[in-house]
Design a protein around this motif. Structure first.
Motif, PDB file in Angstrom:
ATOM      1  N   ILE A  92       0.893  -1.161   0.000  1.00 40.38           N
ATOM      2  CA  ILE A  92       0.000   0.000   0.000  1.00 40.38           C
ATOM      3  C   ILE A  92       0.923   1.201   0.000  1.00 40.38           C
ATOM      4  N   SER A  93       1.014   1.871  -1.155  1.00 41.13           N
ATOM      5  CA  SER A  93       2.056   2.893  -1.253  1.00 41.13           C
ATOM      6  C   SER A  93       1.725   4.103  -0.389  1.00 41.13           C
ATOM      7  N   GLY A  94       2.760   4.696   0.191  1.00 40.71           N
ATOM      8  CA  GLY A  94       2.607   5.864   1.042  1.00 40.71           C
ATOM      9  C   GLY A  94       2.206   5.516   2.460  1.00 40.71           C
ATOM     10  N   TYR A  95       2.037   4.228   2.757  1.00 34.45           N
ATOM     11  CA  TYR A  95       1.590   3.847   4.093  1.00 34.45           C
ATOM     12  C   TYR A  95       2.435   2.707   4.640  1.00 34.45           C
ATOM     13  N   ARG A  96       2.567   1.652   3.877  1.00 35.69           N
ATOM     14  CA  ARG A  96       3.202   0.443   4.363  1.00 35.69           C
ATOM     15  C   ARG A  96       4.690   0.588   4.653  1.00 35.69           C
ATOM     16  N   GLU A  97       5.368   1.397   3.801  1.00 36.99           N
ATOM     17  CA  GLU A  97       6.821   1.513   3.958  1.00 36.99           C
ATOM     18  C   GLU A  97       7.170   1.905   5.388  1.00 36.99           C
ATOM     19  N   GLU A  98       6.447   2.900   5.916  1.00 38.57           N
ATOM     20  CA  GLU A  98       6.767   3.415   7.247  1.00 38.57           C
ATOM     21  C   GLU A  98       6.459   2.425   8.354  1.00 38.57           C
ATOM     22  N   THR A  99       5.309   1.732   8.237  1.00 40.89           N
ATOM     23  CA  THR A  99       4.955   0.797   9.299  1.00 40.89           C
ATOM     24  C   THR A  99       5.850  -0.448   9.264  1.00 40.89           C
ATOM     25  N   VAL A 100       6.253  -0.875   8.060  1.00 42.15           N
ATOM     26  CA  VAL A 100       7.177  -2.009   7.959  1.00 42.15           C
ATOM     27  C   VAL A 100       8.504  -1.625   8.619  1.00 42.15           C
ATOM     28  N   MET A 101       8.927  -0.386   8.390  1.00 42.96           N
ATOM     29  CA  MET A 101      10.170   0.094   8.997  1.00 42.96           C
ATOM     30  C   MET A 101      10.033   0.129  10.523  1.00 42.96           C
ATOM     31  N   ALA A 102       8.877   0.570  11.002  1.00 35.70           N
ATOM     32  CA  ALA A 102       8.645   0.618  12.454  1.00 35.70           C
ATOM     33  C   ALA A 102       8.725  -0.791  13.039  1.00 35.70           C
ATOM     34  N   ALA A 103       8.153  -1.774  12.327  1.00 35.60           N
ATOM     35  CA  ALA A 103       8.180  -3.162  12.793  1.00 35.60           C
ATOM     36  C   ALA A 103       9.626  -3.676  12.842  1.00 35.60           C
ATOM     37  N   LYS A 104      10.384  -3.325  11.817  1.00 34.22           N
ATOM     38  CA  LYS A 104      11.782  -3.740  11.728  1.00 34.22           C
ATOM     39  C   LYS A 104      12.601  -3.172  12.895  1.00 34.22           C
ATOM     40  N   ASN A 105      12.421  -1.876  13.113  1.00 32.19           N
ATOM     41  CA  ASN A 105      13.169  -1.224  14.194  1.00 32.19           C
ATOM     42  C   ASN A 105      12.833  -1.830  15.550  1.00 32.19           C
ATOM     43  N   LEU A 106      11.544  -2.091  15.774  1.00 28.41           N
ATOM     44  CA  LEU A 106      11.113  -2.628  17.069  1.00 28.41           C
ATOM     45  C   LEU A 106      11.705  -4.018  17.327  1.00 28.41           C
ATOM     46  N   THR A 107      11.639  -4.891  16.313  1.00 27.33           N
ATOM     47  CA  THR A 107      12.149  -6.248  16.524  1.00 27.33           C
ATOM     48  C   THR A 107      13.668  -6.240  16.700  1.00 27.33           C
ATOM     49  N   GLU A 108      14.353  -5.359  15.979  1.00 30.52           N
ATOM     50  CA  GLU A 108      15.808  -5.255  16.148  1.00 30.52           C
ATOM     51  C   GLU A 108      16.126  -4.792  17.556  1.00 30.52           C
ATOM     52  N   HIS A 109      15.384  -3.815  18.004  1.00 31.78           N
ATOM     53  CA  HIS A 109      15.581  -3.245  19.341  1.00 31.78           C
ATOM     54  C   HIS A 109      15.353  -4.307  20.427  1.00 31.78           C
ATOM     55  N   LEU A 110      14.338  -5.160  20.237  1.00 28.29           N
ATOM     56  CA  LEU A 110      14.017  -6.167  21.262  1.00 28.29           C
ATOM     57  C   LEU A 110      14.795  -7.472  21.058  1.00 28.29           C
ATOM     58  N   GLY A 111      15.427  -7.611  19.890  1.00 28.54           N
ATOM     59  CA  GLY A 111      16.142  -8.853  19.604  1.00 28.54           C
ATOM     60  C   GLY A 111      15.195 -10.016  19.301  1.00 28.54           C
ATOM     61  N   VAL A 112      14.061  -9.703  18.622  1.00 30.63           N
ATOM     62  CA  VAL A 112      13.082 -10.740  18.267  1.00 30.63           C
ATOM     63  C   VAL A 112      13.238 -11.048  16.781  1.00 30.63           C
ATOM     64  N   SER A 113      13.189 -12.334  16.398  1.00 28.91           N
ATOM     65  CA  SER A 113      13.366 -12.616  14.969  1.00 28.91           C
ATOM     66  C   SER A 113      12.126 -12.177  14.193  1.00 28.91           C
ATOM     67  N   HIS A 114      12.352 -11.736  12.962  1.00 30.82           N
ATOM     68  CA  HIS A 114      11.319 -11.022  12.209  1.00 30.82           C
ATOM     69  C   HIS A 114      11.317 -11.458  10.745  1.00 30.82           C
TER      70      HIS A 114
END
Ligand SMILES: [Zn+2]
Ligand SMILES: [Zn+2]
Length: 305
Positions: A92-114
């Protein structure tokens, strides 16, 4: 500071007033209260067993972010329980890129596989392309297809449970939507238990937590980010229902809970009637479904016409 602005349990300023008993809670007491309630939900409904591999549907939005924070916090107390976050990129252009990035950052921060899975990989096209000319059915189509990707992705990693971030408001909205559509089948369908070799059991640990509590929790824990709204939700019936339920709740407190309880009662009744009705499989794709052709195949066929 006026007394009514203080936490009912300590001298800190209150950040939220409980909807049922009027208890006011400060940030730290809210976190403790919610962690306790999530833990209780999980225990009462036996959502997690030792050795479970939980696939957690992480959109990157507020509910799934809170869900991951709660489960990650509770994980050390469970025996051999593994958590893998799964993000579905619908395209979904203009929307998904940011939320996918947020998910990536969160899992990296917590050390959860993604793991990230896209609609293009599963259905050949992204949602924007699939939806051309069918935008008014966006949320239904997207929901059905997303569930299929999540289930398959969870199965691929050998997950034993699929956890989603549905909160109490979402659940009450779904009940009312299915009632207004006259969709009894969807109303009584219970995905929580799954059945051997077919549906993966789905768990909703935030089921008794309100949307306001989720937002306040993220704010207190400093995980509140300003993410874009999905461009398709503007046309959604869900938004109307949400406003309707907020108004209903204001003059009829507990209405949301009552709706969910009614639905649960109907589910118990329906499942006692339907024990004999064995689950069928879709003629097209072989996935379990309640008719001859599953919803995913019906939707894909309708989009191609
Ligand atoms: Zn306090
Ligand atoms: Zn099918």
């Amino acid at each position: 500071m006026a007394i009514e602005d203080k936490c009912s349990l300590c001298n800190e300023p209150a950040v939220i007033r409980g909807s049922e008993n009027g208890t006011r809670l400060c940030g730290s007491h809210l976190v403790l209260d919610l962690e306790g309630r999530v833990q209780k939900n999980i225990a009462e409904h036996c959502m997690v067993s030792s050795g479970d591999h939980i696939a957690l549907a992480l959109s990157g939005g507020k509910d799934s972010t809170a869900l991951l924070l709660f489960l990650h916090h509770l994980q050390p107390a469970w025996h051999g329980v593994k958590i893998t976050a799964i993000t579905v990129d619908e395209g979904i252009s203009g929307y998904r890129e940011e939320t996918v990035m947020a998910a990536k950052n969160l899992t990296e921060h917590l050390g959860v596989s993604h793991h990230i899975h896209s609609f293009s990989d599963y259905f050949g096209d992204d949602l924007d392309t699939l939806l051309k000319g069918h935008e008014q059915r966006a949320c239904t189509i997207c929901g059905v297809l997303r569930r299929r990707v999540l289930t398959e992705a969870a199965r691929k990693i050998g997950a034993t449970k699929l956890a989603t971030g549905h909160n109490r408001d979402d659940e009450a909205q779904s009940v009312l939507m299915n009632v207004l559509r006259g969709d009894l089948a969807r109303l009584v369908q219970d995905s929580s238990s799954g059945s051997p070799g077919s549906f993966l059991p789905r768990i909703k640990p935030l089921l008794t937590i309100t949307e306001r509590e989720v937002v306040t929790y993220l704010f207190v824990r400093n995980y509140c980010t300003d993410l874009p709204e999905c461009p398709y939700t503007v046309s959604a019936l869900r938004l109307e229902i949400r406003e309707m339920l907020e108004e209903l709740e204001s003059w009829c407190p507990g209405a949301r809970d009552a709706l969910i309880r009614s639905r649960d009662g109907m589910r118990r009744y329906a499942s006692s009637l339907a024990r004999s009705g064995a689950l069928q499989v879709c003629r097209e794709c072989g996935e379990p479904c309640s008719g001859e052709i599953c919803q995913v195949c019906k939707i894909l066929a309708s989009l191609r016409h």
